[in-house]
Structure formats: C-alpha cells, structure tokens
Design an enzyme around this catalytic site. Structure first.
Site, PDB file in Angstrom:
ATOM      1  CE  LYS A  49     -54.928  81.311   1.909  1.00  0.00           C
ATOM      2  NZ  LYS A  49     -53.878  80.310   2.155  1.00  0.00           N
ATOM      3  CB  THR A  50     -56.059  75.852   4.323  1.00  0.00           C
ATOM      4  OG1 THR A  50     -55.354  77.099   4.422  1.00  0.00           O
ATOM      5  CG2 THR A  50     -55.116  74.725   4.700  1.00  0.00           C
ATOM      6  CG  ASP A 235     -51.651  78.943   0.197  1.00  0.00           C
ATOM      7  OD1 ASP A 235     -52.578  79.651  -0.260  1.00  0.00           O
ATOM      8  OD2 ASP A 235     -51.543  78.665   1.406  1.00  0.00           O
ATOM      9  CD  GLU A 236     -51.433  83.311   1.802  1.00  0.00           C
ATOM     10  OE1 GLU A 236     -51.792  84.297   1.133  1.00  0.00           O
ATOM     11  OE2 GLU A 236     -51.954  82.996   2.879  1.00  0.00           O
ATOM     12  CD  GLN A 266     -56.410  88.083   2.698  1.00  0.00           C
ATOM     13  OE1 GLN A 266     -55.964  87.874   3.819  1.00  0.00           O
ATOM     14  NE2 GLN A 266     -57.182  87.213   2.065  1.00  0.00           N
ATOM     15  NE  ARG A 624     -56.626  89.113   8.913  1.00  0.00           N
ATOM     16  CZ  ARG A 624     -56.732  88.126   8.032  1.00  0.00           C
ATOM     17  NH1 ARG A 624     -56.297  86.911   8.333  1.00  0.00           N
ATOM     18  NH2 ARG A 624     -57.282  88.332   6.847  1.00  0.00           N
TER      19      ARG A 624
END
Length: 688
Positions: A49-50, A235-236, A266, A624
């Site tokens: 996504k970044t 974002d987020e 998330q 993770r």
C-alpha cells in the site's frame, strides 16, 4: 488541461508513465490512476500500500501536473509520514516542495497555528504532554473538592480524553448519575479546559477537537483549507476515530477528491477510540465511491496467508477479501504445546537458536509476539540464560526521561511563560530552596488575584505569607528567567541552551542527588542530547524557531513504541505485544500464548462475545511473518501462584489442521536441536 491528462491516463490504466508503474500489479495501477472522486483502497497486509500511495502522489505531480500545495496526505505516525515524504521527494524532486505529508496531529497544529486566535488563544500556544496534563488535572480536582483517593485524577483525565476524541465538549457532556467517575468528570472537565486556556496551552486531544471546531464555526477558515487541499489521501483509515473522521470529511467535502487506504481486518485500536465503522461505511458515506481491493501479498508464504484468511473469515462484519501470494505455499506452521509458561519459553528459545543457525539469520529477523506484556518475563529469562541478545519494545522513550523533561521544561518556559506546568517543574530544579509550601502559596496567590504564575514570581514581595529568604530566592529565579527570555534568539539556539544548562549547574545537581556516578553520567549524556537535538534541528531547518522545535517534540508523543529499536540497527531478537507489532514484519515469528482468556483476552471476551477485534489482533500477528511462523500454547499457567489449566484459543481451532506441524519444539521431537548442531552453535557463539 488536468482533466485531459487524467482522462488519457484513465483510458489506458496499464500504460507505463514517466513515474514508472510497470512494477505495480493491475489493481495497484488502477488505484494510482483513479484520480477524481472518492476512492477506497482496501489494502490487505503486505500488499504494497505504501508504494501505491507514494506512486499515486508522484503520478499526480509529474504526469497530471497537480500543484503540490493542493495535495494532502495524512497518516498516523511521524515515522510513516517521514518515510512517505522521503519516497515522494526522491521520486518527484522539486515538484514535491510544497506538499503536505503529515500526521493528523501535525495537520491539526498547522490549522491551529494559523487561526487559533479565533478561539481566544495566542498563536504560540503550548502543547501539554501527559505529565503536564497531570498537574493541571490535579489542580482542577482540588478546586472542585474531589478526593483524589476516591476518584483517581488520571482516570478523570482518561475519561476526558475519550470525550474529546468523540468531540464532546464540556457543556455537552451529560454524566451517568449512577457513575461516580462520570459525575467527577462532569465537574472537572470545564475547569480543566479553563486552566489550559489560561496557560495558553492545549493538550494532545485538543489538537483535533479544536481544529474541527474552527472549521465548523468559521466558514472563511474552512474555505481556505478546502481550497488548499483539493486532493486528500488518508493512510490507515481503519484507525481513525470520530474526530479524525470529521476533520477529513470537512476538508474534503467541497471537492470530493478523497482517497482512503486501509484494511478493516487490521483495525486493532478500538480501545483508544478507533472506529472500524469509518472504513466499513466509507462507500455508503461517499456516493459514487470506487472500491479497489489489493489482495496480492508480497510478504508471506501461502501457508501463513491461508492460516490468516481462515481465522479472519470468522468475523461476520467485514469486507470480503482474501490474501494470496504468487510465491508458493512455503513451510507448514509449527505448533508448540507446552506444559507451562517456563516450558513454553524453553521450547521457543530452543527453536529460535535452531532457526537462527540453520537459516543463517540475524537475531533481528526473529520476533516473539504476545497479547500481554506480562508474558515477556519467561522469555526474557530464557534468552538471558542462553546469552541471546534481545530487545523489549515499549521501554521508556527518550523524551519521557525525567532529566530530559526537566531540561525541556526550561525551553518551554522560555518560549511560553504562561506554561505553568513547566514553570512549576523547574522552579526548584536544580534545587534552590523553593519548597512545596512556598509553591502552594505562590499558586494560591496567583489564583486569588487572577495573576499569571510567572508574573506572581516577580511580585513575590507582596505575599506576606512567604518568608523574606524565600522571597529573595523566588525573585532571583524570576529575574534570571526574565533575563534569559529577553536575550534568547532563534539563532545559534543550541549554544544558548548549553550556556543556560551550564549556568544552572545541572551536572552538579545530578551527581549530588543520584550519588551514583555511572547513572549520573548517563543522565548528563541525555541532557547533552537535548542540546545536540536542538542544534541538529536548527542546522537542518531553515528559519528554525524554538517554538517549532518544541512542537516537534510534543508531536513525537503520538508515535507508537514499536518504532523504537529497529531503526537503530540493533541485532537482537524482538519481544513485543501484538498491538505494537502492527506495520512491522520479521522472517520468523513466534506467536505465543494462543489460549482462551489470553488470546482472546478475558477482558475482551467479557466486553464483546464475538471477540472481533481480538480476532483481528490474531490476524495481524500471523501476517507479521514472512517465511516461518510458530504458534505456541500452554496447558497450564501460574496465576497468583496457583497452577491453572488453560484451554486452547478458539482462533487455533479456526486454522485448518493440514497447515499445522504439531511436533515442533520438544526435546524428543524431530525439530529438536541435534547434538552435533548444538555443539557447532555454541562453539560459534563462544567464538563471537
């Protein structure tokens, strides 16, 4: 012209452009090329996504020639904002000069610095830290005759923080008359806000609440920022609370060009106000919204992703998506079933030694994740025993250390004499004989006569209750600080502050009070780092000011502890909570304590029988891991000294059996360390 360029780009979404999109997959390219209107990018864990966000921004700058000043990108931590800034500037160069990529709180401060006068504050307001707030809340509690032994002031402050995050002002709060905490909060909240305003200060939660209030009540101010930010990216987004949601909605409502990126699977910060419904309802709240799912994972193996998908699909309220990878299934997930927490630690650390040796991994590639910080004890003891380096994420932050806060308090008072919390912190540091009794009398006189505390120090001669010797000391401190404030300039600030600290003889104070030379030296080095930090900031920042430096420090409070340690290059096994692990990744992860009442946590089961957020927390932990994942559970644990039987977590039952290898970690298992391998391992350790 922009519209023509946008149409051309949209008509050929897979075409490479000057900001090269060949490395992006089709959904990522579509996300980059969707320009106008509301856009929801559902970005699964490890889906790049970044890269999508930064490429989209650069596409706007280089291909569509949208002015940088009209673009706003918002995220949650300074680290994330800094990394995004660096990527965009490296790709777009000078075109990105006027872009704003910031945290929510940095954005709020920017809005308030320009227009907070409309709310009756001065532009050089202070942002109070947690410890600063504690002093103010205790004063408000005293003035409202509330017994702090019956109602903890910190609980009142926590309650006020929750109200602010929901944009509930003091007058709008109606307490539950059967709840003593809410009754006390209703009494203290208005006075707490009055005191802050009197000190020309705001707390961290005020940053967003007051920004929203400004935009809602001042059409001209709202128009200014709406015209400035024509294209907004967040974002987020799953982590936004009510106040952040409204702030972004207000800024975007004129042009409607809002892109939010996130993953409802998330969303794990409900306990601090995040509302997962913000992302779940985004398409409904923004008619005509385009939704793009990023489901290809570039981080984990197929087995790990299958386990994550199998767990998270049991949440009933979520967007339908499933992570997949083109890189193959990989190894099965290891399952360790231990007798006790000590046995669990032994088996996990044994496997850590084996994996590190076999795979030629750095210790920093390995992580132990747990639901509760108290779980770290057994693992720390075992790692110490085996002389394996480790780091526990969540230690005390640099700017939270006492000596650092004392030093910073001097700078805050120089910058803003109305900052009474900082003034009270330094009035007797280093010790100059101004005791608590004198400070109480000064504070009382200040309140009774409606005179700012700093001015009160200069008028101490009028306070008969204070002895002549104390008056002289107080007046000497006031004279010194006034002289420093008058002479302080925003040029060569590091040298000025160093001279100040030498004048104060802080070094002598630390040696005298600690009576421990090594500890004193460590604290003196921390004081030195305050000077170094200010000097480095000044050297790197055109038109640097003390106010901006202090603002920068205040905004560091929003960063999660998970950002410590890793960027310093420490080669050590990482121990951290699942909440702290979000946004990170490791070659091999040990997800420990997979038991009912631990994961999911007992308190969460009581609050929400569906344990939706706990399941998302488990999902975050699983994703993770890049190559290898080990899950462990105990059959018994000690609680208050007694041995209690533990049931396997319901989440463990949601992972298909064919994905699990249940023989891991025991001394008699196939994965136990062979004798010759162990000898080689310890020989290499001794050689190091």
């Amino acid at each position: 012209m922009h519209e023509i360029q946008k149409q051309n780009c949209l008509s050929s979404p897979l075409r490479a452009t000057p900001c090269d999109m060949k490395k992006l997959n089709p959904p990522q390219q579509r996300a980059v090329n969707t320009v106008d209107g509301p856009l929801l990018i559902l970005a699964g864990a490890g889906s790049g996504k970044t890269q999508v966000i930064t490429t989209r921004i650069v596409h706007f700058l280089k291909n569509l020639h949208i002015p940088a000043k009209n673009i706003l990108a918002v995220t949650f931590t300074n680290k994330a904002a800094r990394e995004m800034n660096e990527r965009v500037h490296s790709m777009a160069g000078s075109l990105a000069k006027d872009i704003i990529i910031s945290t929510f709180h940095s954005l709020g401060v920017r809005i308030l610095r320009r227009d907070i006068r409309s709310l009756g504050f001065k532009a050089n307001f202070s942002i109070y830290s947690t410890s600063d707030q504690a002093g103010v809340i205790r004063q408000a509690v005293r003035e409202r005759d509330i017994d702090p032994k019956k109602i903890d002031p910190d609980r009142i402050l926590w309650k006020i923080s929750g109200l602010k995050n929901r944009l509930i002002a003091p007058k709008a709060f109606t307490p539950d008359r059967n709840d003593p905490l809410e009754i006390a909060t209703a009494a203290v909240y208005p006075r707490y806000q009055e005191l802050l305003k009197g000190f020309n200060a705001i707390d961290f939660d005020d940053i967003i609440m007051l920004s929203v209030h400004l935009l809602q009540t001042a059409p001209a101010i709202l128009e200014h920022w709406q015209q400035r930010f024509r294209y907004i990216m967040v974002d987020e987004y799953q982590d936004t609370n009510a106040s952040q949601y409204l702030l972004i909605s207000l800024l975007a409502q004129k042009h409607g060009n809002i892109c939010v990126v996130g993953d409802d699977d998330q969303s794990i910060y409900g306990w601090r106000g995040a509302e997962v419904q913000n992302i779940l309802n985004f398409a409904k709240d923004h008619p005509g919204c385009v939704t793009i799912k990023l489901e290809q994972n570039f981080r984990s193996t197929g087995a790990i992703l299958d386990a994550a998908n199998s767990v998270i699909k049991n949440n009933k309220v979520r967007t339908d998506k499933a992570l997949w990878t083109a890189d193959g299934k990989g190894r099965e997930i290891d399952l360790i079933v231990a007798e006790s927490e000590e046995d669990e630690a032994s088996k996990v650390v044994e496997q850590i030694m084996l994996e590190q040796y076999r795979e030629k991994l750095r210790w920093a590639d390995l992580a132990i994740l747990y639901r509760s910080n108290a779980q770290s004890r057994a693992f720390e003891e075992k790692l110490r025993l085996e002389r394996i380096p480790y780091i526990v994420i969540g230690g005390q932050q640099f700017y939270e250390r006492k000596e650092v806060k004392d030093a910073i308090a001097y700078l805050k008072v120089i910058d803003n004499p109305s900052d009474e919390a900082s003034l009270l912190r330094i009035i007797n540091f280093p010790r100059r004989g101004i005791g608590d009794t004198t400070m109480i009398k000064l504070n009382q006189w200040s309140m009774n006569n409606d005179v700012p505390l700093f001015e009160t120090l200069g008028r101490v001669g009028e306070i008969e209750e204070i002895s002549p010797s104390c008056r002289k000391t107080v007046l000497g401190f006031h004279t010194m600080m006034k002289e420093i404030m008058t002479g302080f300039t925003n040029f060569n600030m590091g040298a000025q502050v160093n001279t100040l600290f030498n004048r104060l003889r802080i070094e002598d104070e630390l040696y005298r009070t600690l009576n421990d030379a090594p500890q004193a030296r460590k604290r003196i080095e921390n004081i030195e780092q305050v000077v170094n930090s200010l000097a480095a900031y000044e050297a790197a920042t055109p038109r640097a000011t003390l106010s901006a430096f202090l603002e920068r420090i205040s905004l560091m409070d929003e960063d999660k502890p998970a950002e410590d340690g890793k960027e310093h290059g420490t080669n050590a096994v990482t121990l951290m909570s699942l909440h702290s692990s979000k946004g990170l990744e490791f070659s091999h992860v040990w997800l420990v304590g997979m038991e009912e009442n631990l994961l999911p946590h007992k308190r969460s089961i009581e609050e929400d029988p569906t344990v939706a957020e706990e399941r998302r927390l488990c999902y975050v932990g699983i994703t993770r891991a890049r190559k290898f994942l080990t899950i462990s559970r105990c059959m018994t644990r000690r609680k208050y000294g007694a041995v209690v039987e533990q049931k396997p977590s319901r989440f463990l039952a949601e992972i298909p059996g064919h994905l699990l290898n249940g023989s891991a970690g025991g001394a008699d298992s196939e994965t136990a360390v062979p004798i010759d391998l162990a000898e080689d391992f310890f020989a290499r350790m001794l050689g190091e």
